[in-house]
Design a protein around this motif. Structure first.
Motif, PDB file in Angstrom:
ATOM      1  N   GLU A  33       0.613  -1.526   0.103  1.00  0.00           N
ATOM      2  CA  GLU A  33       0.054  -0.097  -0.384  1.00  0.00           C
ATOM      3  C   GLU A  33       1.209   1.420   0.107  1.00  0.00           C
ATOM      4  O   GLU A  33       0.444   2.014   0.335  1.00  0.00           O
ATOM      5  N   GLY A  34       2.453   1.273  -0.146  1.00  0.00           N
ATOM      6  CA  GLY A  34       3.232   2.474   0.020  1.00  0.00           C
ATOM      7  C   GLY A  34       3.536   3.117   1.044  1.00  0.00           C
ATOM      8  O   GLY A  34       3.877   4.156   1.344  1.00  0.00           O
ATOM      9  N   PHE A  35       3.244   2.476   2.802  1.00  0.00           N
ATOM     10  CA  PHE A  35       3.785   3.007   4.017  1.00  0.00           C
ATOM     11  C   PHE A  35       5.642   2.432   3.714  1.00  0.00           C
ATOM     12  O   PHE A  35       5.990   1.246   3.409  1.00  0.00           O
ATOM     13  N   ASP A  75      13.470  12.528   9.722  1.00  0.00           N
ATOM     14  CA  ASP A  75      12.420  13.093   9.199  1.00  0.00           C
ATOM     15  C   ASP A  75      11.146  12.696   7.560  1.00  0.00           C
ATOM     16  O   ASP A  75      11.524  12.398   7.170  1.00  0.00           O
ATOM     17  N   ALA A  76      10.301  12.641   9.343  1.00  0.00           N
ATOM     18  CA  ALA A  76       9.367  12.024   8.829  1.00  0.00           C
ATOM     19  C   ALA A  76       7.966  13.634   7.091  1.00  0.00           C
ATOM     20  O   ALA A  76       7.341  12.236   6.555  1.00  0.00           O
ATOM     21  N   ALA A  77       8.436  14.466   7.301  1.00  0.00           N
ATOM     22  CA  ALA A  77       8.123  15.551   6.050  1.00  0.00           C
ATOM     23  C   ALA A  77       8.150  14.419   4.407  1.00  0.00           C
ATOM     24  O   ALA A  77       7.804  14.305   3.513  1.00  0.00           O
ATOM     25  N   ALA A  78       9.379  13.794   4.571  1.00  0.00           N
ATOM     26  CA  ALA A  78      10.342  13.096   3.117  1.00  0.00           C
ATOM     27  C   ALA A  78       9.181  11.969   2.915  1.00  0.00           C
ATOM     28  O   ALA A  78       8.700  11.674   2.230  1.00  0.00           O
ATOM     29  N   TYR A  79       7.768  11.915   4.244  1.00  0.00           N
ATOM     30  CA  TYR A  79       7.444  10.207   3.703  1.00  0.00           C
ATOM     31  C   TYR A  79       5.758  10.338   4.249  1.00  0.00           C
ATOM     32  O   TYR A  79       5.195  11.287   4.344  1.00  0.00           O
TER      33      TYR A  79
END
Length: 175
Positions: free
Chosen positions: A96-98, A116-120
């Protein structure tokens, strides 16, 4: 200063929660033995409007009064699924792309504040058993490993406490 009333908090109804757009984060509980910890994680998932919780292995499933004690109704709002094994859940999430993140003290782990959580866009956060941590075969499936820096004598946190810390850090810029 005064406490806000329940009306002032803007609390959602169950239906409003279900209809709300969720933050694309799924919590994966890998063989969590304490039902109180399971309930606490559900409550945190509700607080942050997360996509869901995946219960794996011998992690207890709702409905159960010991989960309800700490979940306080969050098992009714937060979507959840049960998987016989954690690898089975991770395979579904990967399809599912996680991005699969294990929370563990491991070689080459990334300090939580440096990740960097914003990158995902989509994150699956794996929390392991209270004694053994994340299973080695599960750790191998993870895309990366993050850890909460700890400076005291004890280098462990209760899993529900760790979940609250990690999840806040990963979602705070998405709120």
């Amino acid at each position: 200063m005064r406490k806000l009333s329940m009306d002032e908090l803007g609390r959602k109804t169950v239906d409003e929660f279900k209809d709300s757009e969720k933050i694309p984060v799924v919590i994966v509980l890998d063989n969590i033995r304490s039902m109180h910890n399971v309930g606490s994680v559900f409550r945190t998932a509700d607080a942050f409007l997360l996509q869901g919780v995946y219960l794996c292995g011998y992690t207890a499933q709702p409905p159960h009064r010991d989960i309800h004690k700490t979940a306080l109704g969050a098992t009714e709002t937060v979507d959840w699924k049960y998987f016989k094994t954690t690898p089975e859940a991770l395979e579904v999430l990967r399809r599912e792309g996680f991005c699969l993140l294990a929370v563990e003290q491991a070689e080459n782990s990334i300090r939580l504040q440096a990740f960097d959580a914003a990158a995902y866009h989509k994150l699956a956060i794996i929390f392991g058993n209270e004694v053994e941590g994340v299973q080695p075969e599960v750790l191998e499936m993870a895309d990366t490993c993050i850890e909460i820096p700890q400076m005291g004598m004890k280098h462990s946190l209760n899993v529900s406490v760790a979940a609250g810390i990690v999840l806040w850090e990963l979602v705070r810029n998405r709120i």
